[in-house]
Every structure is written in structure tokens, then in C-alpha cells.
Design an enzyme around this catalytic site. Structure first.
Site, PDB file in Angstrom:
ATOM      1  N   GLU A  48     -67.904 -47.125 -14.998  1.00  0.00           N
ATOM      2  CA  GLU A  48     -68.141 -46.105 -14.065  1.00  0.00           C
ATOM      3  C   GLU A  48     -68.209 -45.150 -14.422  1.00  0.00           C
ATOM      4  O   GLU A  48     -67.097 -44.407 -15.133  1.00  0.00           O
ATOM      5  CB  GLU A  48     -67.842 -46.983 -13.117  1.00  0.00           C
ATOM      6  CG  GLU A  48     -69.205 -48.052 -12.144  1.00  0.00           C
ATOM      7  CD  GLU A  48     -69.828 -47.038 -11.708  1.00  0.00           C
ATOM      8  OE1 GLU A  48     -70.482 -45.846 -11.654  1.00  0.00           O
ATOM      9  OE2 GLU A  48     -70.893 -47.952 -10.419  1.00  0.00           O
ATOM     10  N   ARG A 135     -63.518 -51.767  -1.089  1.00  0.00           N
ATOM     11  CA  ARG A 135     -62.619 -50.604  -1.837  1.00  0.00           C
ATOM     12  C   ARG A 135     -62.922 -49.435  -1.159  1.00  0.00           C
ATOM     13  O   ARG A 135     -64.556 -49.065  -1.541  1.00  0.00           O
ATOM     14  CB  ARG A 135     -62.912 -51.179  -2.903  1.00  0.00           C
ATOM     15  CG  ARG A 135     -64.147 -51.713  -3.598  1.00  0.00           C
ATOM     16  CD  ARG A 135     -64.097 -51.810  -4.900  1.00  0.00           C
ATOM     17  NE  ARG A 135     -65.041 -52.454  -6.082  1.00  0.00           N
ATOM     18  CZ  ARG A 135     -65.821 -52.238  -6.093  1.00  0.00           C
ATOM     19  NH1 ARG A 135     -65.622 -50.886  -6.504  1.00  0.00           N
ATOM     20  NH2 ARG A 135     -67.482 -52.167  -6.881  1.00  0.00           N
ATOM     21  N   GLU A 155     -67.452 -58.159  -1.468  1.00  0.00           N
ATOM     22  CA  GLU A 155     -68.343 -58.203  -2.721  1.00  0.00           C
ATOM     23  C   GLU A 155     -68.403 -59.215  -2.887  1.00  0.00           C
ATOM     24  O   GLU A 155     -67.013 -59.785  -3.047  1.00  0.00           O
ATOM     25  CB  GLU A 155     -68.806 -57.832  -3.950  1.00  0.00           C
ATOM     26  CG  GLU A 155     -69.162 -57.250  -5.264  1.00  0.00           C
ATOM     27  CD  GLU A 155     -69.016 -56.992  -5.907  1.00  0.00           C
ATOM     28  OE1 GLU A 155     -71.014 -56.503  -6.879  1.00  0.00           O
ATOM     29  OE2 GLU A 155     -68.142 -55.364  -5.864  1.00  0.00           O
ATOM     30  N   ASP A 239     -78.214 -46.164  -8.802  1.00  0.00           N
ATOM     31  CA  ASP A 239     -76.512 -46.258  -8.327  1.00  0.00           C
ATOM     32  C   ASP A 239     -75.824 -44.682  -9.056  1.00  0.00           C
ATOM     33  O   ASP A 239     -76.347 -43.657  -7.667  1.00  0.00           O
ATOM     34  CB  ASP A 239     -76.531 -46.812  -9.699  1.00  0.00           C
ATOM     35  CG  ASP A 239     -74.830 -47.807  -9.402  1.00  0.00           C
ATOM     36  OD1 ASP A 239     -74.104 -46.513  -9.546  1.00  0.00           O
ATOM     37  OD2 ASP A 239     -75.023 -49.030  -9.975  1.00  0.00           O
TER      38      ASP A 239
END
Length: 343
Positions: A48, A135, A155, A239
Site C-alpha cells: 500500500e 487503525r 476489520e 481505493d
């Protein structure tokens, strides 16, 4: 150094009135120029947050709590686990005028990491107090060098992220300050060349939104939708994101095998580039002329069989030959930072 796998594909350059068929793998792509799609790193689990600082590309592997750096001249990748190694590292933005110093996240904390010593040297505070299951996620510096970084809720594998638990923060002198909430999964950020508009992705909404942006004060207002993926039947969720020199957005298409180019003035997808992996996570412009598009990807949610079918999933890809240049990524200005504590 890893021998890269190279695919020659076609990038589509469309007008709003035209139609196109884009698909992954060996199927045809109609209308456009040939481009090169090359895996330039070995697979991470969940790569990422790419950020270009010549000749390096910084990125993170969220699943291994690590910062990684690709030397694009040699192809070598250096990896650092952020001490103590038990918190998600989700973004990495270099500090202006401070070689080797990177602002990274450590769970819900923003810290300064020294790549020379391998140590965290300062903390700039915490977000989402009272929400220990949250987070940080994506983040970038705005044109004035101020860091914007967002959070997400807990999550649950196989279930998803608890909605409405996150926020988008601006790192100010007193620490992170929430500017947008509630947020599902804070993701892509980009600013136009006039520094007057901030684009933002909350993945849970399936939209790219825009705000009027004051570069002097960092004030944002007048939120509106640029494109709604669901309403336009775009078969993925937005995203990470970057912007090119024509002020068009490049959006990573989670679970879509592609990256989209979006014209925010028309609210339309105007081109797509397919990749040989299902999960694209973010994008950044790099290269000597800012004409290479780096795309981070993930293999985290793939089954073992799918990983065999997508051996480069989790790699960072370089897309070249697009005929487009990007706007440079911004470093964080230290003048905007006051350490909450030294470490």
C-alpha cells in the site's frame, strides 16, 4: 534482484462518448496505445501507500507492519519493521529536507522513523482515542506539506470493516485533528494543480468526493460527489488515488483487476489499465519525468489457488508508456510538526 515479469497490454484512451472493452490477462483491450505493465518488486502480502522520492519508491506492507523502499536504479528493496513490530504500518511520507526520515503510522500513532538507525525517533500523537480496534489507513501531504491521514474501524476477516468508526485527520501543531467523520475506510487523497480542490475516497461509500480546499488555512468545505462507482456500475470499489498533470484522477480499483482514470469535471471513467492481479490498492507517479505509474497490489484476500493463478499479486507494478505525466507527491514539511514526545 528479482527478474521482473513484463506484460505488454493496452491502455485505453477514451472520450465520454466512446465505448470500450477492458479485461485482464490475455483478453483484448480495444482502442488505445500499447503500454508496459511490469512487476518491479517481489510480492508483499498487502502492499500500500506508494510514494516517489527519486530514485526511490517508498511503500508499506500493512500485513507485515513494515516500511519498504524500492531503489529503482538497482531494483533492490530494503525493508524495515517499525519497532516494536506489532502495529500496522499503513502510510509512509518522507519529511522535507530530512534525508532518511519518514513519517509513518504505527497503529493509531503518527511517528517519525529514521531509516539510518531503524528507530522511531518522535511521536506526533494518536487518533481515534477510545477506539483501540481502529487503525490508521491511507494518508498524504497536501500542497503546503501538511499531513492528512485517515482511520478505519475494526476489520473482521470474512465479514469486513465495522462501518462509521473512522475519521479523516489533519496533523496540526497539537496533534491529529479530525476534519471528516464518520468514515468507513479512509483511503485515497489528491489535490488539483490549482491547489483549490481536495479529492477524497471513503471506500465504504463507493465514491470519490471533492472538497473546496484553502491551501493557506487547510479549510475544506462544500463536499460533493465526483463519481459514484455503484451508480455507474463500476465493478470494483475505489481505493488509493493519484492525480495527473491534466487534473484527472487515477484510482486503484479494489477487486477490479485494474486502475481507472476518472475525469472529475465530468464524473466519468475515461480510461482503464488492466493488471494481472485482482486487488490493486494504490497508485503514485514516479520516474525522471513523472510518467511512470506505480501501482501497489495485495494478495491478502486470495485463496491459495488464486495466489497460484496470480503469482505477482502483492507486487508493486510499474506502468509505462501511458503518454501522461503526473503531479509529484508532496513531502511533509517539518514546520507543520510539533513532536508530542521524543522517543
Amino acid at each position: 534482484m528479482r527478474t521482473a515479469n513484463v506484460l505488454v497490454l493496452l491502455a485505453v484512451v477514451l472520450t465520454c462518448a466512446s465505448a470500450t472493452v477492458i479485461s485482464r490477462g490475455g483478453r483484448k483491450i480495444f482502442g488505445g496505445r500499447a503500454v508496459t505493465v511490469e512487476a518491479v518488486t517481489s510480492p508483499a502480502v498487502h502492499a500500500e501507500g506508494p510514494h516517489w522520492q527519486a530514485p526511490f519508491l517508498f511503500y508499506v506492507d500493512i500485513s507485515s507492519n513494515s516500511l519498504q523502499r524500492l531503489d529503482t536504479t538497482s531494483g533492490n528493496v530494503t525493508k524495515w519493521t517499525i519497532p516494536p513490530g506489532d502495529a500496522a504500518v499503513t502510510l509512509a511520507v518522507p519529511l522535507e529536507g530530512a534525508p532518511g526520515r519518514i513519517l509513518v503510522t504505527r497503529g493509531l500513532e503518527l511517528v517519525e522513523f529514521d531509516t539510518e538507525s531503524g528507530q522511531v525517533v518522535a511521536s506526533f500523537g494518536f487518533a481515534d482515542q477510545g477506539k483501540p480496534g481502529n487503525r490508521f489507513n491511507d494518508g498524504k501531504a497536501d500542497p503546503a506539506g501538511r499531513l492528512w491521514a485517515g482511520t478505519m474501524g475494526p476489520e473482521d476477516p470474512g465479514v469486513g470493516v465495522t462501518p462509521g468508526q473512522g475519521a479523516l485527520y489533519l496533523l496540526e501543531q497539537d496533534g491529529p485533528s479530525a476534519k471528516v467523520s464518520p468514515v468507513d475506510i479512509s483511503n485515497g487523497l489528491a489535490w488539483n494543480s490549482a491547489k483549490s480542490t481536495m479529492y477524497y475516497v471513503d471506500t465504504g461509500t463507493g465514491r470519490v468526493d471533492a472538497f473546496d480546499f484553502n491551501v493557506t488555512t487547510a479549510a475544506i468545505e462544500n463536499r460533493r460527489t465526483v463519481i459514484d462507482f455503484g451508480a455507474q456500475n463500476v465493478s470494483c470499489t475505489p481505493d488509493g488515488m493519484a492525480i495527473d498533470a491534466e487534473d484527472l484522477l487515477w484510482v486503484a480499483c479494489w477487486s477490479g483487476w485494474k486502475v481507472l482514470r476518472v475525469d472529475p469535471s465530468q464524473g466519468q471513467v475515461v480510461s482503464e489499465v488492466s493488471l494481472p492481479v485482482q486487488y490493486t490498492t494504490s497508485v503514485a507517479w514516479g520516474g525522471d519525468n513523472l510518467d511512470d505509474l506505480y501501482v501497489s497490489t495485495s494478495k491478502r484476500d486470495l485463496t491459495p489457488e488464486q495466489q497460484q493463478q496470480q503469482p505477482d499479486a502483492g507486487s508493486v507494478f510499474r506502468v509505462s508508456g501511458l503518454g501522461v505525466t503526473g503531479l509529484p507527491g508532496q513531502s511533509v514539511s517539518r514546520s507543520n510538526l510539533v513532536a508530542k514526545r521524543n522517543i
